[in-house]
Motif scaffolding. Sequence first.
Motif, PDB file in Angstrom:
ATOM      1  N   THR A  85       0.819  -1.218   0.000  1.00 46.95           N
ATOM      2  CA  THR A  85       0.000   0.000   0.000  1.00 46.95           C
ATOM      3  C   THR A  85       0.849   1.263   0.000  1.00 46.95           C
ATOM      4  OG1 THR A  85      -1.870   1.142   1.024  1.00 46.95           O
ATOM      5  CG2 THR A  85      -0.289   0.124   2.552  1.00 46.95           C
ATOM      6  N   LEU A  86       0.273   2.300  -0.613  1.00 46.35           N
ATOM      7  CA  LEU A  86       0.877   3.631  -0.601  1.00 46.35           C
ATOM      8  C   LEU A  86       0.203   4.487   0.470  1.00 46.35           C
ATOM      9  CD1 LEU A  86       0.634   4.044  -4.488  1.00 46.35           C
ATOM     10  CD2 LEU A  86       2.743   3.679  -3.202  1.00 46.35           C
TER      11      LEU A  86
ATOM     12  N   ASP B  49      -9.665   5.774  -4.735  1.00 43.76           N
ATOM     13  CA  ASP B  49      -8.231   6.111  -4.613  1.00 43.76           C
ATOM     14  C   ASP B  49      -7.618   6.096  -6.006  1.00 43.76           C
ATOM     15  OD1 ASP B  49      -5.685   6.595  -3.796  1.00 43.76           O
ATOM     16  OD2 ASP B  49      -5.420   4.753  -2.656  1.00 43.76           O
TER      17      ASP B  49
ATOM     18  N   PHE C 133     -12.635   1.754 -14.674  1.00 41.63           N
ATOM     19  CA  PHE C 133     -13.938   1.778 -14.013  1.00 41.63           C
ATOM     20  C   PHE C 133     -14.524   3.186 -14.159  1.00 41.63           C
ATOM     21  CE2 PHE C 133     -17.032   1.923 -10.677  1.00 41.63           C
ATOM     22  CZ  PHE C 133     -17.471   0.622 -10.539  1.00 41.63           C
TER      23      PHE C 133
ATOM     24  N   ASP D 292      -9.462  -2.049 -10.704  1.00 43.29           N
ATOM     25  CA  ASP D 292      -8.267  -1.310 -11.148  1.00 43.29           C
ATOM     26  C   ASP D 292      -7.998  -1.644 -12.610  1.00 43.29           C
ATOM     27  OD1 ASP D 292      -5.719  -0.041  -9.189  1.00 43.29           O
ATOM     28  OD2 ASP D 292      -5.436  -0.254 -11.348  1.00 43.29           O
TER      29      ASP D 292
HETATM   30  C1  LIG Z   1      -2.649   5.404  -5.710  1.00 46.61           C
HETATM   31  S1  LIG Z   1      -3.024   3.927  -6.511  1.00 46.61           S
HETATM   32  C2  LIG Z   1      -4.073   3.075  -5.370  1.00 46.61           C
HETATM   33  C3  LIG Z   1      -3.397   2.787  -4.051  1.00 46.61           C
HETATM   34  C4  LIG Z   1      -3.997   1.680  -3.219  1.00 46.61           C
HETATM   35  N1  LIG Z   1      -5.336   1.949  -2.773  1.00 46.61           N
HETATM   36  C5  LIG Z   1      -3.089   1.352  -2.040  1.00 46.61           C
HETATM   37  O1  LIG Z   1      -3.535   0.661  -1.090  1.00 46.61           O
HETATM   38  O2  LIG Z   1      -1.919   1.752  -2.066  1.00 46.61           O
HETATM   39  C6  LIG Z   1      -4.146   4.455  -7.757  1.00 46.61           C
HETATM   40  C7  LIG Z   1      -4.652   3.337  -8.634  1.00 46.61           C
HETATM   41  O3  LIG Z   1      -5.819   3.801  -9.306  1.00 46.61           O
HETATM   42  C8  LIG Z   1      -5.932   3.085 -10.525  1.00 46.61           C
HETATM   43  N2  LIG Z   1      -6.939   3.824 -11.346  1.00 46.61           N
HETATM   44  C9  LIG Z   1      -6.978   5.148 -11.580  1.00 46.61           C
HETATM   45  N3  LIG Z   1      -8.085   5.463 -12.292  1.00 46.61           N
HETATM   46  C10 LIG Z   1      -8.771   4.298 -12.488  1.00 46.61           C
HETATM   47  C11 LIG Z   1     -10.001   3.963 -13.144  1.00 46.61           C
HETATM   48  N4  LIG Z   1     -10.804   4.893 -13.710  1.00 46.61           N
HETATM   49  N5  LIG Z   1     -10.385   2.660 -13.177  1.00 46.61           N
HETATM   50  C12 LIG Z   1      -9.614   1.717 -12.588  1.00 46.61           C
HETATM   51  N6  LIG Z   1      -8.439   1.972 -11.948  1.00 46.61           N
HETATM   52  C13 LIG Z   1      -8.029   3.251 -11.904  1.00 46.61           C
HETATM   53  C14 LIG Z   1      -4.511   3.029 -11.017  1.00 46.61           C
HETATM   54  O4  LIG Z   1      -4.319   1.989 -11.936  1.00 46.61           O
HETATM   55  C15 LIG Z   1      -3.721   2.840  -9.707  1.00 46.61           C
HETATM   56  O5  LIG Z   1      -3.410   1.478  -9.479  1.00 46.61           O
END
Ligand SMILES: C[S@@+](CC[C@H](N)C(=O)[O-])C[C@H]1O[C@@H](n2cnc3c(N)ncnc32)[C@H](O)[C@@H]1O
Length: 246
Positions: free
Chosen positions: A59-60, A180, A161, A114
């Motif tokens: 996780t970030l 997120d 999504f 995702d």
């Molecule tokens: C900051 S990361 C998520 C961090 C995660 N929740 C954690 O526990 O660290 C953002 C994610 O959003 C996904 N993402 C962004 N827009 C999206 C969309 N419209 N549909 C699906 N995934 C999306 C990206 O592929 C990326 O993996």
Amino acid sequence: MQKDISSFVSSCVDFIRGIEVKSKAEDLKYSIIVPPANYSPWLSDEIFLASYAALKNNTLVDIYRCFELWRLVEQCGNLDGDILEVGVWKGGTGCLMALKAKMIGSPARVYLADTFSGVVKAGEKDPGYRGGEHADTSVEIVMKAKESLGLDNVHFLVGMFPEDSAEPVKDARFSICHIDVDVYESASDVLDWVWPRIVPGGAVIFDDYGCVATGGVTRLVNERYSMPGGLTIHNLNGHAVMVKTA
Ligand SMILES: C[S@@+](CC[C@H](N)C(=O)[O-])C[C@H]1O[C@@H](n2cnc3c(N)ncnc32)[C@H](O)[C@@H]1O
């Protein structure tokens, strides 16, 4: 001695608090936030601490926001509805929510959505993103985390999504949606899709409300702050929590 240390710490905090953090978006103001509160309930929740330690590399998201998700899953555990996370990356927050749901005996399905190929729909409103960030993940990585924790309530929605992956859940209702996705347009599209499907008492949690790099999401939440039938809470950990009241 103790008194000297406390007054030293307090003057350091006073110095740091309020230092402006520069943002490309001039109308959004950022500063270093140091709340005066000290209560840290995560430190006495041993199951949470062990679960967070197990998922830390996936996780970030920091411990403060992870603990809020953990608690919200419990709070919403008596509502009908599934749990949705859009923006999973390596599965840390999603698996943490699934673990808590399983622990409290919730029948909720936990949907993890995702692209698994990085951030999409970055645009002019997003100071820190160009698209394609966080592509260093895969369904297999999240599957491994899910299996190591024995989670049988997790389901994957792979693709952008909602347009490419929401079909299997179009008739579902949700008690929690964790958004997120880092950028304005993605967050806006997810909110428009999910809000009518959130049950009364349920909540949409925006991870990205408080950070300079994710100013697009700050802007979106500010535009929708007074959503009809909703109550939005700004938490200084960086979350905005939109509760459905009616
Ligand atoms: C900051 S990361 C998520 C961090 C995660 N929740 C954690 O526990 O660290 C953002 C994610 O959003 C996904 N993402 C962004 N827009 C999206 C969309 N419209 N549909 C699906 N995934 C999306 C990206 O592929 C990326 O993996």
